[in-house]
Design a protein around this motif. Structure first.
Motif, mmCIF file in Angstrom:
data_model
loop_
_atom_site.group_PDB
_atom_site.id
_atom_site.type_symbol
_atom_site.label_atom_id
_atom_site.label_comp_id
_atom_site.label_asym_id
_atom_site.label_seq_id
_atom_site.Cartn_x
_atom_site.Cartn_y
_atom_site.Cartn_z
ATOM 1 N N ASP A 115 0.848 -1.188 0.000
ATOM 2 C CA ASP A 115 0.000 0.000 0.000
ATOM 3 C C ASP A 115 0.888 1.244 0.000
ATOM 4 O O ASP A 115 1.644 1.484 0.939
ATOM 5 N N LEU A 116 0.788 2.053 -1.056
ATOM 6 C CA LEU A 116 1.667 3.213 -1.183
ATOM 7 C C LEU A 116 1.427 4.265 -0.107
ATOM 8 O O LEU A 116 2.304 5.084 0.166
ATOM 9 N N LYS A 117 0.261 4.242 0.518
ATOM 10 C CA LYS A 117 0.000 5.223 1.569
ATOM 11 C C LYS A 117 0.895 5.006 2.786
ATOM 12 O O LYS A 117 1.062 5.907 3.608
ATOM 13 N N LEU A 118 1.467 3.822 2.885
ATOM 14 C CA LEU A 118 2.383 3.547 3.990
ATOM 15 C C LEU A 118 3.671 4.350 3.855
ATOM 16 O O LEU A 118 4.464 4.416 4.790
ATOM 17 N N LEU A 119 3.866 4.976 2.695
ATOM 18 C CA LEU A 119 5.054 5.808 2.484
ATOM 19 C C LEU A 119 4.903 7.189 3.121
ATOM 20 O O LEU A 119 5.839 7.984 3.101
ATOM 21 N N GLY A 120 3.718 7.485 3.644
ATOM 22 C CA GLY A 120 3.502 8.776 4.300
ATOM 23 C C GLY A 120 3.387 9.919 3.307
ATOM 24 O O GLY A 120 2.688 9.817 2.295
ATOM 25 N N GLU A 121 4.097 11.009 3.573
ATOM 26 C CA GLU A 121 4.008 12.211 2.742
ATOM 27 C C GLU A 121 4.430 11.948 1.301
ATOM 28 O O GLU A 121 3.914 12.556 0.369
ATOM 29 N N LYS A 122 5.376 11.037 1.106
ATOM 30 C CA LYS A 122 5.853 10.745 -0.246
ATOM 31 C C LYS A 122 4.748 10.152 -1.117
ATOM 32 O O LYS A 122 4.795 10.249 -2.340
ATOM 33 N N SER A 123 3.765 9.530 -0.483
ATOM 34 C CA SER A 123 2.699 8.890 -1.251
ATOM 35 C C SER A 123 1.829 9.912 -1.978
ATOM 36 O O SER A 123 1.237 9.603 -3.014
ATOM 37 N N LYS A 124 1.739 11.140 -1.459
ATOM 38 C CA LYS A 124 0.893 12.156 -2.091
ATOM 39 C C LYS A 124 1.365 12.453 -3.504
ATOM 40 O O LYS A 124 0.571 12.575 -4.436
ATOM 41 N N ARG A 125 2.671 12.594 -3.657
ATOM 42 C CA ARG A 125 3.245 12.847 -4.978
ATOM 43 C C ARG A 125 3.000 11.656 -5.904
ATOM 44 O O ARG A 125 2.606 11.818 -7.060
ATOM 45 N N LEU A 126 3.212 10.453 -5.397
ATOM 46 C CA LEU A 126 2.991 9.252 -6.199
ATOM 47 C C LEU A 126 1.536 9.140 -6.636
ATOM 48 O O LEU A 126 1.241 8.800 -7.780
ATOM 49 N N TYR A 127 0.621 9.426 -5.727
ATOM 50 C CA TYR A 127 -0.804 9.357 -6.053
ATOM 51 C C TYR A 127 -1.149 10.334 -7.174
ATOM 52 O O TYR A 127 -1.906 10.005 -8.093
ATOM 53 N N ARG A 128 -0.622 11.554 -7.106
ATOM 54 C CA ARG A 128 -0.911 12.545 -8.150
ATOM 55 C C ARG A 128 -0.415 12.064 -9.505
ATOM 56 O O ARG A 128 -1.095 12.200 -10.520
ATOM 57 N N VAL A 129 0.778 11.497 -9.515
ATOM 58 C CA VAL A 129 1.342 11.007 -10.775
ATOM 59 C C VAL A 129 0.529 9.833 -11.310
ATOM 60 O O VAL A 129 0.190 9.775 -12.496
ATOM 61 N N LEU A 130 0.191 8.880 -10.440
ATOM 62 C CA LEU A 130 -0.545 7.697 -10.876
ATOM 63 C C LEU A 130 -1.955 8.047 -11.348
ATOM 64 O O LEU A 130 -2.455 7.465 -12.312
#
Length: 213
Positions: A115-130
């Motif tokens: 689950d990418l949300k486990l990456l914390g703040e870094k996941s926000k950037r990944l979510y936007r890109v995905l």
């Protein structure tokens, strides 16, 4: 690699310990489908709910892909999951690996999902890109066509500076800055400031190094 060696020997036991992260698919129980290039099906259905039919087709595509290359390879991909219409969308990074029987024939597919949300703040950037991967793929060449100076102007525009302020900052005439702005609009096919900000956010144009000529 040690993790995968353990998974090869104890896949089902590990799956029971981590039911949400690891899934084991018995290939003998899944109907063989006509596989195409593995990324083709995945890219087509990446935003759809992960139904049994999608999983089965995807599994066999990955199997064929790994067998075509080297069976010890791991196939990694991003996938969007949603358990039901009321649940939150979750992006995962999934890795697939083949298990073989004592005759050397693939008999299981093990898929580990993170689950990418486990990456914390870094996941926000990944979510936007995905969430905007189609936009990024469709417009990558447009951004690549920008010159260093145009990227610099974009960064300054995004910071809220006007043409006279930009001209003073980079030692250009206002006319030259406005020419750059017109070129940027034509290259990116944008109609308003919010359109520009979308490019800035998704392509990290706000991190362009300032240059001076």
């Amino acid at each position: 690699m040690e993790t995968w060696d353990i998974a090869n020997k104890h896949a089902e036991s590990i799956a029971k310990l981590f039911p949400d992260q690891i899934k084991v698919f018995d290939l003998k129980k899944i109907k063989k489908c006509d596989a195409v290039d593995a990324p083709t099906f995945l890219h087509k259905h990446i935003r759809e709910p992960l139904t049994k039919e999608i999983w089965e087709t995807l599994i066999w595509e990955v199997v064929d892909f790994l067998m075509t290359n080297k069976m010890h390879n791991v196939y990694c991909f991003f996938y969007r999951q949603k358990n039901d219409e009321f649940s939150e969308v979750i992006w995962t990074l999934s890795c697939a690996k083949l298990n073989i029987d004592d005759k050397g024939i693939p008999d299981e597919m093990v898929v580990f999902s993170y689950d990418l949300k486990l990456l914390g703040e870094k996941s926000k950037r990944l979510y936007r890109v995905l969430e905007n991967d189609e936009f990024i793929k469709e417009n990558f060449n447009k951004v690549s066509s920008l010159t260093r100076r145009e990227k610099e102007i974009i960064q300054l525009l995004a910071s809220g500076m006007s043409s006279p302020e930009i001209a003073n900052s980079v030692f250009l005439s206002v006319h030259t800055v406005n020419t750059h702005r017109k070129n940027i609009i034509n290259k990116l096919h944008i109609k308003n400031f919010s359109g520009l900000l979308k490019y800035v956010d998704l392509f990290d144009l706000n991190t362009t190094n300032i240059i001076s000529l």
